[in-house]
Design a protein around this motif. Structure first.
Motif, mmCIF file in Angstrom:
data_model
loop_
_atom_site.group_PDB
_atom_site.id
_atom_site.type_symbol
_atom_site.label_atom_id
_atom_site.label_comp_id
_atom_site.label_asym_id
_atom_site.label_seq_id
_atom_site.Cartn_x
_atom_site.Cartn_y
_atom_site.Cartn_z
ATOM 1 N N GLY A 21 0.822 -1.210 0.000
ATOM 2 C CA GLY A 21 0.000 0.000 0.000
ATOM 3 C C GLY A 21 0.852 1.255 0.000
ATOM 4 O O GLY A 21 0.530 2.245 -0.666
ATOM 5 N N VAL A 30 2.068 1.765 -3.499
ATOM 6 C CA VAL A 30 0.983 2.288 -4.337
ATOM 7 C C VAL A 30 0.775 3.776 -4.034
ATOM 8 O O VAL A 30 0.639 4.603 -4.943
ATOM 9 C CB VAL A 30 -0.324 1.500 -4.072
ATOM 10 N N PHE A 31 0.783 4.104 -2.757
ATOM 11 C CA PHE A 31 0.609 5.495 -2.303
ATOM 12 C C PHE A 31 1.679 6.401 -2.918
ATOM 13 O O PHE A 31 1.390 7.496 -3.405
ATOM 14 C CB PHE A 31 0.710 5.509 -0.779
ATOM 15 N N CYS A 83 -0.161 10.373 -4.083
ATOM 16 C CA CYS A 83 -1.272 10.898 -3.263
ATOM 17 C C CYS A 83 -0.848 12.125 -2.451
ATOM 18 O O CYS A 83 -1.561 13.132 -2.395
ATOM 19 C CB CYS A 83 -1.787 9.817 -2.312
ATOM 20 N N TYR A 129 -7.012 6.152 -12.144
ATOM 21 C CA TYR A 129 -7.096 5.126 -11.094
ATOM 22 C C TYR A 129 -8.142 4.055 -11.407
ATOM 23 O O TYR A 129 -8.175 3.022 -10.741
ATOM 24 C CB TYR A 129 -7.418 5.781 -9.743
ATOM 25 N N ASP A 142 -4.480 -3.675 -5.068
ATOM 26 C CA ASP A 142 -3.717 -2.449 -4.797
ATOM 27 C C ASP A 142 -4.578 -1.426 -4.058
ATOM 28 O O ASP A 142 -4.093 -0.735 -3.160
ATOM 29 C CB ASP A 142 -3.179 -1.841 -6.104
ATOM 30 N N ASP A 170 -4.789 -2.568 -0.480
ATOM 31 C CA ASP A 170 -3.514 -2.351 0.216
ATOM 32 C C ASP A 170 -3.313 -0.867 0.530
ATOM 33 O O ASP A 170 -2.862 -0.498 1.617
ATOM 34 C CB ASP A 170 -2.343 -2.862 -0.643
ATOM 35 N N LEU A 171 -3.671 -0.027 -0.432
ATOM 36 C CA LEU A 171 -3.572 1.421 -0.232
ATOM 37 C C LEU A 171 -4.475 1.850 0.930
ATOM 38 O O LEU A 171 -4.067 2.635 1.797
ATOM 39 C CB LEU A 171 -3.998 2.135 -1.525
ATOM 40 N N TYR A 216 -2.916 0.868 4.186
ATOM 41 C CA TYR A 216 -1.779 1.745 4.510
ATOM 42 C C TYR A 216 -2.261 3.089 5.049
ATOM 43 O O TYR A 216 -1.731 3.624 6.028
ATOM 44 C CB TYR A 216 -0.913 1.951 3.258
ATOM 45 N N MET A 217 -3.276 3.652 4.408
ATOM 46 C CA MET A 217 -3.726 5.000 4.774
ATOM 47 C C MET A 217 -4.385 5.053 6.152
ATOM 48 O O MET A 217 -4.448 6.126 6.765
ATOM 49 C CB MET A 217 -4.666 5.560 3.691
ATOM 50 N N LEU A 271 -1.376 4.311 -11.933
ATOM 51 C CA LEU A 271 -0.939 4.882 -10.660
ATOM 52 C C LEU A 271 -0.373 6.294 -10.800
ATOM 53 O O LEU A 271 -0.855 7.238 -10.182
ATOM 54 C CB LEU A 271 0.090 3.966 -9.985
#
Lengths: 264, 158
Positions: A14, A17-18, A23, A95, A102, A105-106, A109-110, A167
């Motif tokens: 994540g 990906v971030f 982001c 996106y 993904d 996972d993102l 993570y966030m 991405l």
């Protein structure tokens, strides 16, 4: 697909990906030291008005309390949990290609990022563009889940395509737009006027950019151009992100860019 | 082996010289202001020497300790040049042709000098590096110092 998936969220992926999706480049407050506080506030001038990046930190002002399904709909379809269309300053038209894993996972993570209590600033958009229902039609015209450079192709092209078209959303700035702000896919990556100032975003197709693959990879890694100037302007934060990706991802992006149809 | 190294270095040098010549040609009228033209000459020297290191870091040229050391030493010296005689009053972007120097250079000279110090330190870290790996590791901070200064103190191209 989201419910009933047995995917175990991987926050480390994540994070990647971030970073690749950039982001923080838009959602961190302008000039903020800690780019992981996603308080929003960054402004985007356009022909339709000025948009402000919202707070997307995992608190009440951001995405706190959202389900994965709501997050997925927001990121890949541009629809808020309340069912409102987002303006395409948020690059969901890129996106849309993101894989479910993904996105999951993102999202994982966030959840661990710091909370900001800053209220999101309303967009400064005049009539008729302030009527969000019109965005549904806009999406029908301008949103496609088909890649610009389609078809199965050998790696590292496909990984590069995923990074560039999904991405890193390179086309959002490097591709010209039509009168209603849709990307001109026939002129993919061939450069565009800079919406927020003077000058142009460069053409990065082989028709104009003659850098070698090694030059591209080194630029993404070091921020130095082949004539050893340093990356500047809006591209500087992009390269700061690309520099954090694995070597193989930078090579994949370079391979993709070399395969893009040349437009002079 | 020795010959090969020499050949590849001279090839890279030719490439660098051609690139520099191209740059110089495009910069013949870099500014009607002698101070601005001198600043451009300083940056050209910087680009040339970083180019020497970059060619090695990219793998285009074999690692040669003497050349790497020379380029790093020159960069360190270029970064330590005093700014007063070069960034004269009245030579910001918009005040004279060819200048991309932002007004912040004059309003925050200490910060500007600090960026050169950052470059000087990064270049010093590359003096006497013993291996390609060390060189590659040191290129990040060096490129980062160019970027850090340009972001704050260099205006847009157009």
């Amino acid at each position: 697909m989201l419910d009933g998936s047995d995917h175990v969220a991987d926050a480390d992926n994540g994070a990647l990906v971030f970073t690749a999706a950039g982001c923080a480049s838009c959602h961190a407050a302008p000039g903020a030291e800690d780019k992981l506080v996603l308080a929003g506030g960054y402004s985007f001038a356009s022909d339709f008005g000025t948009f402000y990046a919202p707070n997307i930190s995992p608190g009440a002002q951001g995405i706190g309390g959202w389900s994965l399904a709501e997050f997925t709909r927001a990121v890949t379809m541009g629809v808020s949990p309340q069912g409102k269309h987002y303006y395409p300053a948020f690059p969901y038209t890129s996106y849309v290609h993101m894989t479910d894993n993904d996105v999951a996972d993102l999202f994982a993570y966030m959840q661990d990022l710091p909370v900001s209590d800053t209220q999101s600033r309303p967009h400064d958009v005049g009539f008729p563009f302030n009527i969000r229902r019109g965005l549904g039609l806009w999406k029908q015209l301008n949103m496609s889940d088909a890649y610009v450079l389609g078809g199965p192709r050998p790696e590292p092209f496909e990984r590069g395509r995923y990074l560039v078209e999904a991405l890193a959303h390179c086309g959002e700035c490097h591709t010209p737009r039509d009168a209603i702000g849709g990307l001109d896919r026939a002129a993919w990556l061939s450069g565009a006027p800079n919406p927020s100032g003077k000058g142009r975003i460069p053409n990065i197709t082989p028709g104009a950019l003659d850098w070698s693959e090694a030059d591209l990879v080194y630029y993404f890694e070091s921020g130095l151009t082949p004539d050893y100037d340093s990356v500047g302007g809006s591209m500087a934060p992009v390269v700061a992100n690309l520099a954090k990706l694995p070597d193989s991802d930078r090579a994949a992006i370079a391979a993709y860019l070399k395969a893009v149809p040349a437009i002079p | 082996m020795k010959l090969l190294t020499k050949t590849s270095i001279s090839l890279a040098l030719s490439a660098a010289l051609i690139a520099t010549a191209g740059y110089a040609a495009s910069q013949t009228a870099s500014s009607s202001n002698a101070g601005v033209a001198a600043r451009h000459a300083q940056m050209q020297m910087v680009a040339y020497n970083i180019g020497m290191l970059g060619a090695v870091a990219k793998g285009e040229v074999e690692f040669d300790a003497e050349m790497v050391n020379s380029a790093a030493t020159n960069l360190k010296m270029l970064a330590s040049m005093d700014t007063a005689s070069l960034w004269l009053d009245g030579t910001a972007q918009g005040e004279v042709d060819g200048s991309r120097a932002k007004a912040e250079i004059w309003s925050d000279r200490a910060g500007f000098i600090g960026k050169f110090k950052q470059m000087e330190d990064a270049a010093a870290g590359l003096v006497d590096v013993a291996s390609l790996e060390d060189l590659r590791a040191g290129m990040g901070p060096l490129g980062g110092s160019c970027k850090a200064c340009h972001e704050t103190y260099r205006g847009p191209k157009n």
